[in-house]
Design a protein around this motif. Structure first.
Motif, short mmCIF file in Angstrom:
data_model
loop_
_atom_site.label_atom_id
_atom_site.label_comp_id
_atom_site.label_asym_id
_atom_site.label_seq_id
_atom_site.Cartn_x
_atom_site.Cartn_y
_atom_site.Cartn_z
N LEU A 259 0.82 -1.21 0.00
CA LEU A 259 0.00 0.00 0.00
C LEU A 259 0.85 1.26 0.00
N SER A 260 1.93 1.24 0.75
CA SER A 260 2.80 2.42 0.79
C SER A 260 3.38 2.71 -0.59
N ALA A 261 3.63 1.66 -1.36
CA ALA A 261 4.15 1.85 -2.71
C ALA A 261 3.13 2.52 -3.62
N MET A 262 1.84 2.49 -3.24
CA MET A 262 0.79 3.10 -4.04
C MET A 262 0.65 4.60 -3.76
N LEU A 263 1.27 5.10 -2.71
CA LEU A 263 1.08 6.50 -2.33
C LEU A 263 1.52 7.47 -3.42
N PRO A 264 2.73 7.34 -3.99
CA PRO A 264 3.10 8.27 -5.07
C PRO A 264 2.16 8.17 -6.27
N TYR A 265 1.72 6.96 -6.58
CA TYR A 265 0.79 6.76 -7.70
C TYR A 265 -0.53 7.48 -7.41
N ALA A 266 -1.01 7.35 -6.16
CA ALA A 266 -2.26 8.01 -5.79
C ALA A 266 -2.12 9.53 -5.87
N GLU A 267 -0.99 10.04 -5.40
CA GLU A 267 -0.77 11.49 -5.44
C GLU A 267 -0.75 12.00 -6.88
N ALA A 268 -0.10 11.25 -7.77
CA ALA A 268 -0.04 11.66 -9.17
C ALA A 268 -1.43 11.62 -9.81
N HIS A 269 -2.21 10.61 -9.47
CA HIS A 269 -3.56 10.49 -10.02
C HIS A 269 -4.44 11.65 -9.56
N ILE A 270 -4.34 12.00 -8.29
CA ILE A 270 -5.13 13.11 -7.75
C ILE A 270 -4.69 14.43 -8.38
N ALA A 271 -3.40 14.57 -8.58
CA ALA A 271 -2.87 15.81 -9.18
C ALA A 271 -3.40 16.01 -10.60
#
Length: 334
Positions: A259-271
């Motif tokens: 899940l922690s590895a998904m954090l940058p991906y989530a941030e980029a998606h939200i951006a």
């Protein structure tokens, strides 16, 4: 085999295996073959290609699944998919939904093996990537083993060598898509016999497989195993795939690491204007059966759906699932 990833794959599932789901699954297994949701040839040709076909480079190996029955359109859509960088192009000849039948594609095409052969021949000719077929063991009253053999042999005559076979027949009239995934009895032996008769083909078995113990037993008889709902609803079983199925020495990630590895991906998606819930809806089953598993799901269900939710919500969910924020550490029924 065309490439070893066929040894274990995650089924293409409508409304489930979108790009966010695939990135999450890739974080759990580096070796499994991932599939897109089925996309119609018409949609690929005329629709928003970046929305329909775009994917992250981390997803490889990843296959594009197409639906259709027009050889020329499927050829064009295959060429577009190959240009996008997919590792394989798969033709769906197994989906039993009414909407699919109305468009003359999916499982109804099993009654027309010559047409399927024409489609895959055109798909192979239009681009360099491997073309594969996903089918059922039969449809409606077409239940003789000879029907499945004839279908496979007719399609294989075009040069297609890999078939993913859902070990249930499809009833196109009288059963809903959901019932077609559960009601017709599983006949794994028929798939085993297909492989025994055609050792030159790569045969992947699908349907009702719940865990890796079952997957390993199937691999004694066929070349590959495909998991669908089990992999989606209980995704952490994927963390053992590389070690158990592909014999990698290194164990898979912990739940928290995945899940922690998904954090940058989530941030980029939200951006880019996306919503956190686009991603978190795929991770709800990660802590199934674990202490605080229900609390984890509740937090994401309540907070990640907020339009303003950020990756901090996912961080809070990880902390809650792993540590309970100091709450009394009692097992939470999942």
């Amino acid at each position: 085999m065309q490439f070893q990833a066929h040894r274990f794959s995650i089924a293409p599932m409508m409304d489930w295996t979108d790009r966010h789901c695939r990135v999450f699954h890739r974080g759990l297994t580096k070796r499994a073959l991932l599939y897109t949701e089925m996309v119609t040839a018409d949609a690929v040709i005329h629709g928003d290609r970046q929305r329909l076909l775009g994917f992250s480079e981390v997803e490889h190996p990843v296959a594009l699944q197409l639906g259709g029955s027009d050889p020329a359109k499927l050829a064009e859509a295959s060429a577009i998919g190959a240009e996008f960088g997919y590792d394989e192009i798969n033709l769906n000849v197994g989906c039993p939904s009414d909407r699919v039948q109305e468009g003359r594609f999916g499982a109804c095409l099993m009654a027309e093996p010559e047409l399927v052969a024409a489609c895959v021949a055109a798909m192979r000719k239009s681009q360099p990537k491997p073309v594969t077929v996903k089918c059922r063991i039969g449809i409606d009253e077409q239940d003789a083993e000879a029907d499945l053999q004839r279908f496979i042999e007719t399609v294989a005559s075009t040069g297609v060598t890999t078939f993913v076979v859902h070990a249930r027949k499809a009833w196109l009239k009288g059963l809903s898509p959901k019932e077609n995934r559960e009601v017709p009895p599983l006949d794994y032996q028929r798939v085993y016999r297909l492989k025994a008769k055609h050792p030159e083909l790569t045969i992947v078995i699908n349907g009702g497989i719940e865990n890796l113990d079952e997957a390993c037993r199937h691999l004694e008889h066929v070349d590959g195993v495909m998991l669908g709902r089990a992999a989606y609803q209980h995704p952490y079983i994927l963390a053992d795939v590389d070690q158990r199925i592909f014999e990698e020495k290194q164990s898979g990630p912990t739940r928290a690491d995945a899940l922690s590895a998904m954090l940058p991906y989530a941030e980029a998606h939200i951006a880019k204007g996306g919503r956190l819930s686009n991603i978190t809806r795929h991770v709800l089953g990660l802590y199934h059966g674990q202490p605080r598993g229900r609390a984890f799901r509740r937090l994401l269900s309540e907070r990640a759906t907020n339009a303003a939710a950020t990756s901090a919500v996912l961080e809070d969910a990880i902390a809650l699932a792993e540590h309970g924020y100091g709450r009394q550490d009692q097992p939470d029924a999942a």
